[in-house]
Design an enzyme around this catalytic site. Structure first.
Site, PDB file in Angstrom:
ATOM      1  CB  CYS A 183      -4.605   5.941  10.712  1.00 53.39           C
ATOM      2  SG  CYS A 183      -5.147   4.434   9.913  1.00 53.39           S
ATOM      3  CG  ASP A 191       3.285   1.639   9.534  1.00 49.58           C
ATOM      4  OD1 ASP A 191       2.882   2.537  10.285  1.00 49.58           O
ATOM      5  OD2 ASP A 191       3.550   1.827   8.330  1.00 49.58           O
ATOM      6  NE  ARG A 230       0.379  12.380   6.639  1.00 45.80           N
ATOM      7  CZ  ARG A 230       0.632  13.533   7.220  1.00 45.80           C
ATOM      8  NH1 ARG A 230      -0.347  14.294   7.653  1.00 45.80           N
ATOM      9  NH2 ARG A 230       1.860  13.937   7.377  1.00 45.80           N
ATOM     10  NE  ARG A 268      -0.410  10.379  10.028  1.00 45.10           N
ATOM     11  CZ  ARG A 268      -0.762   9.339   9.267  1.00 45.10           C
ATOM     12  NH1 ARG A 268      -1.954   8.812   9.375  1.00 45.10           N
ATOM     13  NH2 ARG A 268       0.084   8.847   8.383  1.00 45.10           N
ATOM     14  N   PRO A 269       0.835  16.818  10.889  1.00 49.11           N
ATOM     15  CG  PRO A 269       2.587  18.108  11.755  1.00 49.11           C
ATOM     16  CD  PRO A 269       1.784  16.856  12.014  1.00 49.11           C
ATOM     17  CB  ILE A 270       1.246  18.362   5.283  1.00 43.11           C
ATOM     18  CG1 ILE A 270       0.194  19.489   5.189  1.00 43.11           C
ATOM     19  CG2 ILE A 270       0.596  16.998   5.294  1.00 43.11           C
ATOM     20  CD1 ILE A 270      -0.540  19.509   3.840  1.00 43.11           C
ATOM     21  CG  ASP A 271       5.313  20.992   9.678  1.00 47.65           C
ATOM     22  OD1 ASP A 271       4.863  19.842   9.629  1.00 47.65           O
ATOM     23  OD2 ASP A 271       6.259  21.317  10.418  1.00 47.65           O
ATOM     24  CG  LEU A 272       8.519  18.525   8.026  1.00 48.39           C
ATOM     25  CD1 LEU A 272       9.100  17.180   8.430  1.00 48.39           C
ATOM     26  CD2 LEU A 272       9.511  19.633   8.344  1.00 48.39           C
ATOM     27  NE  ARG A 295      -7.008   4.271   5.821  1.00 51.68           N
ATOM     28  CZ  ARG A 295      -7.414   5.518   5.975  1.00 51.68           C
ATOM     29  NH1 ARG A 295      -8.230   5.817   6.939  1.00 51.68           N
ATOM     30  NH2 ARG A 295      -6.979   6.443   5.186  1.00 51.68           N
ATOM     31  CE  LYS A 319      -1.661   1.573   4.090  1.00 49.24           C
ATOM     32  NZ  LYS A 319      -1.414   2.975   4.448  1.00 49.24           N
ATOM     33  CG  ASN A 320       2.250   2.736   3.555  1.00 53.16           C
ATOM     34  OD1 ASN A 320       1.075   3.031   3.294  1.00 53.16           O
ATOM     35  ND2 ASN A 320       2.669   2.493   4.784  1.00 53.16           N
TER      36      ASN A 320
HETATM   37  C1  EPZ Z   1       3.932   7.084   6.272  1.00 55.67           C
HETATM   38  O1  EPZ Z   1       3.105   8.100   6.802  1.00 55.67           O
HETATM   39  C2  EPZ Z   1       3.078   5.863   6.167  1.00 55.67           C
HETATM   40  N1  EPZ Z   1       1.953   6.122   5.282  1.00 55.67           N
HETATM   41  C3  EPZ Z   1       2.590   5.445   7.549  1.00 55.67           C
HETATM   42  O2  EPZ Z   1       1.881   4.234   7.398  1.00 55.67           O
HETATM   43  C4  EPZ Z   1       3.795   5.200   8.439  1.00 55.67           C
HETATM   44  O3  EPZ Z   1       3.330   4.949   9.758  1.00 55.67           O
HETATM   45  C5  EPZ Z   1       4.687   6.444   8.461  1.00 55.67           C
HETATM   46  O4  EPZ Z   1       5.050   6.811   7.106  1.00 55.67           O
HETATM   47  C6  EPZ Z   1       5.972   6.244   9.249  1.00 55.67           C
HETATM   48  O5  EPZ Z   1       6.676   5.152   8.746  1.00 55.67           O
HETATM   49  C7  EPZ Z   1       2.120   6.055   3.975  1.00 55.67           C
HETATM   50  O6  EPZ Z   1       3.189   5.798   3.448  1.00 55.67           O
HETATM   51  C8  EPZ Z   1       0.919   6.264   3.140  1.00 55.67           C
HETATM   52  P1  EPZ Z   1       5.800  10.644   8.180  1.00 55.67           P
HETATM   53  P2  EPZ Z   1       3.544   9.613   6.769  1.00 55.67           P
HETATM   54  O7  EPZ Z   1       5.605  11.868   7.353  1.00 55.67           O
HETATM   55  O8  EPZ Z   1       4.214   9.899   5.474  1.00 55.67           O
HETATM   56  C9  EPZ Z   1       5.690  14.023  11.587  1.00 55.67           C
HETATM   57  C10 EPZ Z   1       0.154   2.698   7.846  1.00 55.67           C
HETATM   58  O9  EPZ Z   1      -0.337   2.141   8.853  1.00 55.67           O
HETATM   59  N2  EPZ Z   1       5.573  14.989  10.469  1.00 55.67           N
HETATM   60  O10 EPZ Z   1       7.096   9.918   8.054  1.00 55.67           O
HETATM   61  O11 EPZ Z   1       2.384  10.406   7.171  1.00 55.67           O
HETATM   62  C11 EPZ Z   1       4.414  13.203  11.739  1.00 55.67           C
HETATM   63  O12 EPZ Z   1       3.453  13.903  12.481  1.00 55.67           O
HETATM   64  C12 EPZ Z   1       0.530   4.141   7.882  1.00 55.67           C
HETATM   65  O13 EPZ Z   1       0.308   2.120   6.754  1.00 55.67           O
HETATM   66  C13 EPZ Z   1       5.612  16.344  10.744  1.00 55.67           C
HETATM   67  O14 EPZ Z   1       5.747  16.779  11.882  1.00 55.67           O
HETATM   68  O15 EPZ Z   1       4.627   9.624   7.935  1.00 55.67           O
HETATM   69  C14 EPZ Z   1       4.918  11.950  12.392  1.00 55.67           C
HETATM   70  O16 EPZ Z   1       4.993  12.145  13.783  1.00 55.67           O
HETATM   71  C15 EPZ Z   1       0.067   4.907   9.039  1.00 55.67           C
HETATM   72  N3  EPZ Z   1       5.474  17.215   9.702  1.00 55.67           N
HETATM   73  C16 EPZ Z   1       6.327  11.790  11.824  1.00 55.67           C
HETATM   74  O17 EPZ Z   1       6.675  13.065  11.282  1.00 55.67           O
HETATM   75  C17 EPZ Z   1       5.320  16.801   8.412  1.00 55.67           C
HETATM   76  O18 EPZ Z   1       5.200  17.642   7.508  1.00 55.67           O
HETATM   77  C18 EPZ Z   1       6.462  10.738  10.713  1.00 55.67           C
HETATM   78  O19 EPZ Z   1       5.539  11.041   9.683  1.00 55.67           O
HETATM   79  C19 EPZ Z   1       5.301  15.419   8.153  1.00 55.67           C
HETATM   80  C20 EPZ Z   1       5.440  14.530   9.203  1.00 55.67           C
END
Ligand code: EPZ
Length: 419
Positions: A116, A305, A92, A121-125, A397, A22-23
């Site tokens: 989920c 995960d 997401r 889960r911000p998207i600031d980065l 999902r 999926k991811n």
């Molecule tokens: C991906 O989510 C996966 N989803 C998640 O899988 C997985 O848990 C996660 O990576 C970590 O491995 C998909 O690939 C679709 P991140 P993502 O950006 O991209 C913080 C599952 O069960 N952050 O690496 O959302 C955030 O809040 C799912 O399959 C910021 O602060 O993860 C988190 O604490 C759930 N600002 C951390 O970083 C940002 O702009 C990691 O998030 C982005 C992230």
């Protein structure tokens, strides 16, 4: 509304083929927008989040059709740069379309993505990286109006290795003039798969799997045929299912190099995990031992995960295992449900302490999120009697057919679709 009925206490014995990841497939579906051409994704899993991606692509004017287990996507007719709030809230990964649409059309309107609930889960980065590449972002009434007539490559340093931000910026950088280097990039195998897909479309991308990804942008991309990697978290789930129920399983297609930390934890707990060229085998003949502390971390650390499914496997182990969740702020929502089965788990902030119990009993439990839901299925396999697992749409999902797979592995698990 459907339920899963799982009757525990039966050791596993069987084989299953691990579905596509999926991811990996979700960012690749967003990346198809860059090509303006036809892409065929083989072994694409049929999941709720994939359906949402298809609906997003169609809403943008693209075509997407299933041909057996292949998904054919044609993005030539893309004629819209906005994704509706309803579709954005479904998952997401809707946010990853932003980088791709900007690279293709120079403008995009989106709102904040759903997904989920695992804590903030911000998207600031994502947004600050896109700004650095030359995107103007204005927020109005919950809509992000983004314009980028000339994306320009440059060095981007992520303050944490976010998977989604790395993917979004890789896609935007394909449409930028010049070279982009993403430093402190996420190193997950799915990032490598995205790079391989982009290369198959003619992009110049290198370094995925390390902390530095380099994209030389501005090349015209074309369609391709691509098979995405097997789902390492689904494989981790079924390894943990075997650990929970006992017995032996073989997971065709699973790759141990993607699962080193999970396999290691299971070995320490007393399972035998081996791999050959075609997949991974797991055998568990006796009561498990508690594991060493499990600390989740970005890849190559222990995957967040897989935290819930490993916890489920250890509920009846001898001794105490400490979990530390370091990626998401609220990823222990499955704990209360496991407690209903008789589990002994104490949570304090990021830490959960699991003390193994002699027996678990089947119960009515509710999925709180995707992996937490899968973990309830794993826990139910080691509980006496029947468990009824509600709100299974979370599981849909990410798992094509968890009950069917568990049955193929020898479990007593059925899905019941209510009227
Ligand atoms: C991906 O989510 C996966 N989803 C998640 O899988 C997985 O848990 C996660 O990576 C970590 O491995 C998909 O690939 C679709 P991140 P993502 O950006 O991209 C913080 C599952 O069960 N952050 O690496 O959302 C955030 O809040 C799912 O399959 C910021 O602060 O993860 C988190 O604490 C759930 N600002 C951390 O970083 C940002 O702009 C990691 O998030 C982005 C992230």
């Amino acid at each position: 509304m459907s339920q899963l009925l799982v009757r525990g206490g039966r050791p596993l014995d069987g084989e299953v083929t691990i579905q596509g990841a999926k991811n990996s497939v979700l960012p690749i579906l967003a990346a198809t927008v860059l090509t303006g051409d036809q892409v065929v994704l083989r072994g694409c899993p049929r999941l709720r989040d994939v359906d949402t991606s298809i609906r997003i692509l169609r809403s943008l004017g693209c075509q997407a059709e299933w041909e057996g287990d292949a998904l054919a996507v044609d993005t030539a007719a893309l004629n819209c740069c906005a994704i509706s709030d309803i579709l954005m809230r479904e998952m997401r990964s809707s946010a990853i379309f932003l980088g791709a649409i900007l690279a293709r059309l120079g403008q995009a309107d989106i709102s904040y993505p759903g997904g989920c609930e695992l804590g903030p889960r911000p998207i600031d980065l994502h947004l600050s990286g896109l700004r650095d590449l030359g995107t103007d972002i204005r927020e109005e009434g919950g809509v992000l109006h983004c314009t980028a007539p000339h994306l320009t490559g440059r060095e981007l340093v992520l303050s944490l290795p976010s998977v989604g931000a790395t993917e979004n910026l890789m896609l935007a950088a394909c449409g930028a003039e010049g070279t982009t280097v993403i430093s402190n990039a996420a190193r997950e195998p799915e990032i490598v798969d995205l790079q391989e897909f982009l290369k198959a479309c003619g992009a110049d991308v290198a370094g995925a799997g390390s902390s530095s990804v380099t994209i030389r942008g501005g090349r015209p991309l074309h369609g391709c045929e691509f098979r995405c990697m097997p789902d390492r978290i689904v494989a981790a789930t079924y390894l943990c299912a075997c650990a929970a129920a006992g017995g032996g399983v073989y997971l065709r297609n699973a790759r141990e190099r993607h699962l080193a930390t999970v396999a290691d934890a299971l070995r320490k707990a007393g399972c035998t995990v081996t791999s050959d060229g075609g997949g991974i085998a797991c055998r568990c003949r006796r009561r498990l031992r508690a594991a060493r502390p499990v600390r989740t971390a970005p890849y190559p650390g222990f995957p967040t995960d897989a935290q819930a499914v490993l916890m489920a496997a250890l509920l009846k182990s001898r001794g105490t295992t400490v979990f530390e969740e370091n990626v998401f702020a609220n990823r222990y929502r499955h704990v209360d449900e496991m407690t209903r089965m008789g589990a002994d788990i104490r949570v304090a902030g990021r830490v959960a302490v699991v003390t193994g119990v002699e027996r678990l009993s089947g119960a009515a439990v509710r999925c709180t999120d995707l992996r937490g839901g899968a973990a309830l299925c794993v826990a139910a396999l080691s509980a006496d009697g029947e468990s009824r697992i509600f709100e299974t749409s979370h599981i849909d999902r990410g798992y094509e057919d968890i009950a069917g797979d568990l049955r193929a592995l020898g479990a007593d698990a059925v899905r019941v679709d209510n009227e």
